[in-house]
Design a protein around this motif. Sequence first.
Motif, mmCIF file in Angstrom:
data_model
loop_
_atom_site.group_PDB
_atom_site.id
_atom_site.type_symbol
_atom_site.label_atom_id
_atom_site.label_comp_id
_atom_site.label_asym_id
_atom_site.label_seq_id
_atom_site.Cartn_x
_atom_site.Cartn_y
_atom_site.Cartn_z
ATOM 1 N N GLY A 140 -2.313 -15.532 -0.593
ATOM 2 C CA GLY A 140 -1.230 -16.103 0.268
ATOM 3 C C GLY A 140 0.039 -16.479 -0.514
ATOM 4 N N ASN A 141 0.408 -17.512 -1.835
ATOM 5 C CA ASN A 141 1.410 -17.906 -1.741
ATOM 6 C C ASN A 141 1.395 -16.856 -3.730
ATOM 7 O OD1 ASN A 141 0.329 -20.661 -1.471
ATOM 8 N ND2 ASN A 141 -1.575 -19.913 -2.047
ATOM 9 N N LEU A 142 1.705 -15.331 -3.263
ATOM 10 C CA LEU A 142 2.560 -14.566 -4.109
ATOM 11 C C LEU A 142 3.026 -13.742 -3.679
ATOM 12 C CD1 LEU A 142 -0.814 -12.760 -5.129
ATOM 13 C CD2 LEU A 142 0.676 -14.689 -6.706
ATOM 14 N N ASP A 143 4.164 -13.323 -3.912
ATOM 15 C CA ASP A 143 6.061 -12.504 -3.747
ATOM 16 C C ASP A 143 5.300 -11.584 -4.278
ATOM 17 O OD1 ASP A 143 8.425 -12.176 -3.276
ATOM 18 O OD2 ASP A 143 9.450 -13.501 -4.351
ATOM 19 N N VAL A 144 5.735 -10.268 -2.878
ATOM 20 C CA VAL A 144 4.878 -9.147 -2.667
ATOM 21 C C VAL A 144 6.083 -8.680 -4.123
ATOM 22 C CG1 VAL A 144 6.009 -7.927 -0.723
ATOM 23 C CG2 VAL A 144 4.326 -6.953 -2.543
ATOM 24 N N GLU A 145 7.531 -8.914 -3.513
ATOM 25 C CA GLU A 145 8.509 -8.006 -4.021
ATOM 26 C C GLU A 145 8.545 -8.313 -5.315
ATOM 27 O OE1 GLU A 145 12.509 -8.638 -1.989
ATOM 28 O OE2 GLU A 145 11.679 -7.763 0.166
ATOM 29 N N HIS A 146 8.273 -9.910 -5.748
ATOM 30 C CA HIS A 146 8.379 -10.531 -7.280
ATOM 31 C C HIS A 146 7.802 -9.805 -8.156
ATOM 32 C CE1 HIS A 146 8.826 -13.022 -10.868
ATOM 33 N NE2 HIS A 146 7.849 -13.175 -10.832
ATOM 34 N N LEU A 147 6.682 -9.647 -7.931
ATOM 35 C CA LEU A 147 5.636 -8.792 -8.125
ATOM 36 C C LEU A 147 5.965 -6.893 -8.617
ATOM 37 C CD1 LEU A 147 2.560 -10.430 -7.053
ATOM 38 C CD2 LEU A 147 2.954 -11.292 -9.251
ATOM 39 N N LEU A 148 6.546 -6.881 -7.625
ATOM 40 C CA LEU A 148 6.320 -4.933 -7.781
ATOM 41 C C LEU A 148 7.293 -5.081 -8.265
ATOM 42 C CD1 LEU A 148 6.352 -3.752 -4.498
ATOM 43 C CD2 LEU A 148 4.759 -3.422 -6.179
ATOM 44 N N SER A 149 8.502 -5.691 -8.677
ATOM 45 C CA SER A 149 9.920 -5.301 -9.884
ATOM 46 C C SER A 149 9.311 -6.008 -11.254
ATOM 47 C CB SER A 149 10.987 -7.137 -9.729
ATOM 48 O OG SER A 149 11.211 -6.870 -8.877
ATOM 49 N N ILE A 150 8.059 -6.983 -11.613
ATOM 50 C CA ILE A 150 7.291 -6.928 -12.346
ATOM 51 C C ILE A 150 6.435 -5.722 -13.232
ATOM 52 C CG2 ILE A 150 6.406 -8.458 -13.670
ATOM 53 C CD1 ILE A 150 6.813 -10.834 -12.377
ATOM 54 N N TRP A 164 1.204 -1.593 0.407
ATOM 55 C CA TRP A 164 -0.402 -0.094 0.278
ATOM 56 C C TRP A 164 0.956 1.470 -0.258
ATOM 57 C CZ3 TRP A 164 -4.333 -0.916 3.672
ATOM 58 C CH2 TRP A 164 -5.396 -1.948 3.135
ATOM 59 N N GLU A 165 1.638 1.023 0.924
ATOM 60 C CA GLU A 165 2.625 2.427 1.010
ATOM 61 C C GLU A 165 3.417 2.644 -0.858
ATOM 62 O OE1 GLU A 165 4.115 1.330 5.385
ATOM 63 O OE2 GLU A 165 5.664 1.025 4.133
ATOM 64 N N VAL A 166 3.882 1.911 -1.640
ATOM 65 C CA VAL A 166 4.674 2.120 -2.785
ATOM 66 C C VAL A 166 3.013 2.551 -3.238
ATOM 67 C CG1 VAL A 166 5.499 0.904 -4.356
ATOM 68 C CG2 VAL A 166 5.746 -0.132 -2.111
ATOM 69 N N ILE A 167 2.021 1.786 -3.506
ATOM 70 C CA ILE A 167 1.004 2.672 -4.127
ATOM 71 C C ILE A 167 0.375 3.898 -4.105
ATOM 72 C CG2 ILE A 167 -1.647 2.139 -4.977
ATOM 73 C CD1 ILE A 167 -1.397 -0.614 -4.675
ATOM 74 N N TRP A 168 0.373 3.751 -2.849
ATOM 75 C CA TRP A 168 0.162 5.548 -2.284
ATOM 76 C C TRP A 168 1.145 6.483 -2.306
ATOM 77 C CZ3 TRP A 168 -1.373 3.712 3.643
ATOM 78 C CH2 TRP A 168 -2.250 2.695 3.419
ATOM 79 N N SER A 169 2.471 6.217 -2.869
ATOM 80 C CA SER A 169 3.308 7.436 -2.887
ATOM 81 C C SER A 169 3.697 7.973 -4.484
ATOM 82 C CB SER A 169 4.272 6.201 -3.211
ATOM 83 O OG SER A 169 4.849 5.881 -4.166
ATOM 84 N N ASP A 170 2.335 6.941 -5.132
ATOM 85 C CA ASP A 170 2.147 7.594 -6.653
ATOM 86 C C ASP A 170 3.384 7.968 -7.571
ATOM 87 O OD1 ASP A 170 -0.812 7.396 -6.389
ATOM 88 O OD2 ASP A 170 -0.570 9.656 -5.774
ATOM 89 N N TYR A 171 4.373 7.779 -6.829
ATOM 90 C CA TYR A 171 5.765 7.872 -7.379
ATOM 91 C C TYR A 171 6.123 7.578 -8.884
ATOM 92 C CZ TYR A 171 10.885 7.819 -8.399
ATOM 93 O OH TYR A 171 12.142 8.102 -8.407
ATOM 94 N N TYR A 172 5.537 6.883 -9.603
ATOM 95 C CA TYR A 172 5.243 7.189 -10.917
ATOM 96 C C TYR A 172 4.019 6.653 -11.860
ATOM 97 C CZ TYR A 172 9.523 4.334 -11.497
ATOM 98 O OH TYR A 172 11.672 4.534 -11.873
ATOM 99 N N THR A 173 2.999 6.834 -10.445
ATOM 100 C CA THR A 173 1.837 7.007 -11.128
ATOM 101 C C THR A 173 0.271 6.950 -10.444
ATOM 102 O OG1 THR A 173 -0.083 6.109 -13.138
ATOM 103 C CG2 THR A 173 1.455 4.227 -12.270
ATOM 104 N N HIS A 174 -0.109 7.425 -10.405
ATOM 105 C CA HIS A 174 -1.690 7.099 -9.888
ATOM 106 C C HIS A 174 -2.536 5.769 -9.646
ATOM 107 C CE1 HIS A 174 -4.516 9.041 -6.817
ATOM 108 N NE2 HIS A 174 -5.636 8.350 -7.654
ATOM 109 N N TYR A 175 -2.254 4.944 -10.917
ATOM 110 C CA TYR A 175 -2.554 3.720 -11.532
ATOM 111 C C TYR A 175 -2.190 2.684 -10.659
ATOM 112 C CZ TYR A 175 -6.135 7.047 -13.241
ATOM 113 O OH TYR A 175 -7.013 8.608 -13.537
ATOM 114 N N LEU A 176 -0.738 2.680 -10.381
ATOM 115 C CA LEU A 176 -0.129 1.670 -9.846
ATOM 116 C C LEU A 176 -0.417 -0.172 -10.019
ATOM 117 C CD1 LEU A 176 2.918 0.339 -9.548
ATOM 118 C CD2 LEU A 176 2.512 1.317 -7.157
ATOM 119 N N HIS A 177 -2.180 0.607 -9.100
ATOM 120 C CA HIS A 177 -3.067 -0.969 -8.424
ATOM 121 C C HIS A 177 -2.967 -1.695 -10.082
ATOM 122 C CE1 HIS A 177 -5.427 2.562 -9.316
ATOM 123 N NE2 HIS A 177 -6.058 1.751 -9.814
#
Length: 312
Positions: free
Chosen positions: A249-259, A202-215
């Motif tokens: 419960g079976n997803l790697d958050v860091e891996h998905l953020l990289s993708i 959520w912190e990454v999403i809320w930062s709006d660093y690249y886009t407001h639509y990171l979700h």
Amino acid sequence: VPSLRKEVWKFLLKYYDFEMTKLDRLVVQEQKREEYFTMKKQWMTMSEAQVGNFFQFREHQSLIEKDVFRTDRTLELFAEESGRGLMLLKDILMTYVMYNFDLGYVQGMSDLLSPILTVMDDEVDAFWCFVGLMERMGHFFTEDQVGMKTQLSYLSHLVQFMIPELWQCLDSKDSSNVYFCFRWLLISFKREFSMNNTQALWEVIWSDYYTHYLHLFISLAILYDKKDYIIKDDLDFNDILKFINSLSGNLDVEHLLSIADALLRRFLEARELPSGLDFLRGKPPIKPKKTTAKPSEVIDWSPSSSVVAGAT
């Protein structure tokens, strides 16, 4: 850094402005505290006759009581049926109804409040941070569902543009509307990750660093990561929905953020974009007109709905 969340989230969720001094923040906090308890008193002091004559209020109250009872009961803060955690969830959500009569309470909101309350550990701070989150996400919860259907439409167009082979597979199964991603967007991936990973995401999403639509790009990342399975097994909508729900419960958050980061960069660097998605690169989208949706056009997000599939 988890230890900083209690203060940082107040900035990310617009409780505080970044330009405020420490003294400014103390003044705002006191004002917000007084405002909160004024609104809370409004519903707590309603007479029995008032409640009896206020159908919408009774509807919200009943729904809140049902949802709060089943929210994150495995966590220590919410484990006890008559404990402080569930009581605070109820009180904050009831007060939000008084704050925002137009939106009121919709299923899924308790799921968004619980991580905030876990971090803030304070009724007033949690309320105003929740208000800030609803400023971002409230259009997902409108009765006509225009906001949610618009987000799903954006995601469908992103899949068509970024993962065309998957989109063709989905389209052949009448699944290109990506309604199976409904839960991800409605409660911001909360059911897909642990509480700590959800809060970090959520912190990454809320930062709006690249886009407001990171979700949308996080959703795209999950689909990209799992596309081979979906295509190879030639899944229909119901099978895709079951598969998507099994990822919880079976997803790697860091891996998905990289993708997601790689997909977003590729999108931003594209020479040409579909006209319906150009706003993701800086041009604001045209806001959808509020309409009265026909029953057949409304997504069923009741507890028994296969589309929601556990979002409530």
